[in-house]
Design a protein around this motif. Structure first.
Motif, short mmCIF file in Angstrom:
data_model
loop_
_atom_site.label_atom_id
_atom_site.label_comp_id
_atom_site.label_asym_id
_atom_site.label_seq_id
_atom_site.Cartn_x
_atom_site.Cartn_y
_atom_site.Cartn_z
N ASN A 1 34.93 36.80 66.84
CA ASN A 1 34.86 37.90 67.80
C ASN A 1 33.80 38.90 67.34
O ASN A 1 34.01 39.64 66.39
N THR B 1 29.42 37.06 70.90
CA THR B 1 29.98 35.92 70.15
C THR B 1 29.21 34.64 70.47
O THR B 1 28.88 33.85 69.57
N PRO C 1 32.03 38.59 79.27
CA PRO C 1 32.93 38.82 78.12
C PRO C 1 32.62 37.84 76.99
O PRO C 1 32.48 36.64 77.21
N GLY C 2 32.51 38.37 75.78
CA GLY C 2 32.24 37.52 74.62
C GLY C 2 30.79 37.11 74.48
O GLY C 2 30.48 36.16 73.75
N ASP D 1 30.98 43.38 78.49
CA ASP D 1 32.22 42.72 78.91
C ASP D 1 32.30 42.61 80.43
O ASP D 1 32.88 41.66 80.97
N SER D 2 31.74 43.60 81.12
CA SER D 2 31.77 43.55 82.59
C SER D 2 30.82 42.49 83.14
O SER D 2 30.99 42.00 84.26
N GLN E 1 29.39 47.83 74.73
CA GLN E 1 30.36 46.72 74.71
C GLN E 1 31.07 46.58 76.05
O GLN E 1 31.28 45.48 76.55
N LYS E 2 31.45 47.72 76.65
CA LYS E 2 32.11 47.66 77.96
C LYS E 2 31.17 47.11 79.02
O LYS E 2 31.59 46.36 79.91
N THR F 1 31.55 42.10 68.32
CA THR F 1 31.45 43.22 69.27
C THR F 1 30.51 44.28 68.70
O THR F 1 30.24 44.32 67.51
#
Length: 280
Positions: free
Chosen positions: A205, A236, A232-233, A228-229, A224-225, A207
């Motif tokens: 993970n 990674t 996501p990931g 993710d929108s 990060q948000k 981030t």
């Protein structure tokens, strides 16, 4: 060793091969080689018996120098199967080093996933639970029970799987060298990829803590948000692809890949891209 003109691995050599795997599966273990040397050591007696010529031994043992890592207990079935395949190769039945490598590489991932969940995640906790129940009030019976029972299960379980793999190997050979074999190896490689992907999704993970603030100190961009929108990931995936590119395309060793990741992590912390959450 020979029956007529056909080469046959003796029971003594098979026992020696198995014991070398059982006691030395993690020999010279490192992040770069994992169980390669333990696997190589277990195949040495077989290679020496099947190929009396030193040059043939050196040529054929090369197939077992590739990276290898799986669940040590269930992995013994792979060692037994490759022993049978090596016997078939020595008798000129259409098996080569690449076929052996393909089979091994395809099986070690799925067997690792099954073995880790079945042995490490199920059997060992059950035995430990029983042992803890027997160890109430400081009794040593629980510890003795666990040591004895686990050692018996580990030894005879691995021995059974090793010789089962060897016995079924002859039947597997006829499949592995035909069209069905290609389809099976392809399917196994897909399953192995799925297992590795599942491990990746569960344990890795990455981030970022990068945030942009206005003059009042209010955060107006949380990277990060935002990532993710969109995906996501994503970080990674990027790190995973970077590792794959370094090792598969640029042939960078696993050790140097880890060093590169450490350097990237340190630089990321220094510039504020990563936040390990440490307090001093």
């Amino acid at each position: 060793m020979d029956t007529g003109n056909e080469k046959k691995i003796s029971k003594k050599t098979l026992n020696k091969s198995f014991n070398l795997w059982f006691w030395g599966a993690l020999t010279c273990f490192s992040q770069e080689h994992m169980q390669t040397f333990g696997y190589l050591a277990s195949m040495l007696p077989i290679i020496k018996e099947l190929y009396p010529n030193k040059e043939e031994q050196q040529k054929n043992i090369h197939a077992y120098t590739a990276f290898f890592n799986t669940n040590p207990m269930l992995g013994s079935v792979i060692i037994g199967t490759t022993a049978s395949m090596e016997e078939a190769r020595a008798n000129g039945k259409g098996i080569d080093g690449e076929t052996i490598n393909d089979m091994r590489a395809g099986l070690m991932g799925p067997i690792a996933g099954i073995g880790d969940s079945l042995i490490d995640g199920t059997l060992i906790p059950i035995l430990l639970g029983l042992a803890l129940g027997m160890s109430q009030k400081g009794s040593p019976i629980g510890a003795i029970f666990y040591i004895v029972v686990w050692d018996l299960i580990a030894y005879f379980g691995q021995r059974f799987l090793y010789f089962r793999g060897y016995k079924l190997g002859d039947k597997a050979v006829s499949i592995l060298i035909g069209k069905q074999g290609k389809a099976i190896r392809h399917a196994i490689s897909i399953i192995g990829g799925m297992v590795v992907g599942g491990v990746l999704a569960s344990w890795v993970n990455v981030t970022t803590s990068l945030q942009l603030k206005d003059s009042t100190g209010k955060v107006f961009l949380n990277l990060q948000k935002q990532l993710d929108s969109i995906f996501p990931g994503l970080l990674t995936v990027i790190v995973t692809l970077l590792c794959w590119w370094l090792m598969a395309k640029k042939h960078v060793s696993a050790i140097w890949t880890m060093i590169i990741l450490i350097v990237v992590a340190l630089l990321g912390v220094l510039v504020g891209f990563f936040n390990p959450g440490l307090k001093y």
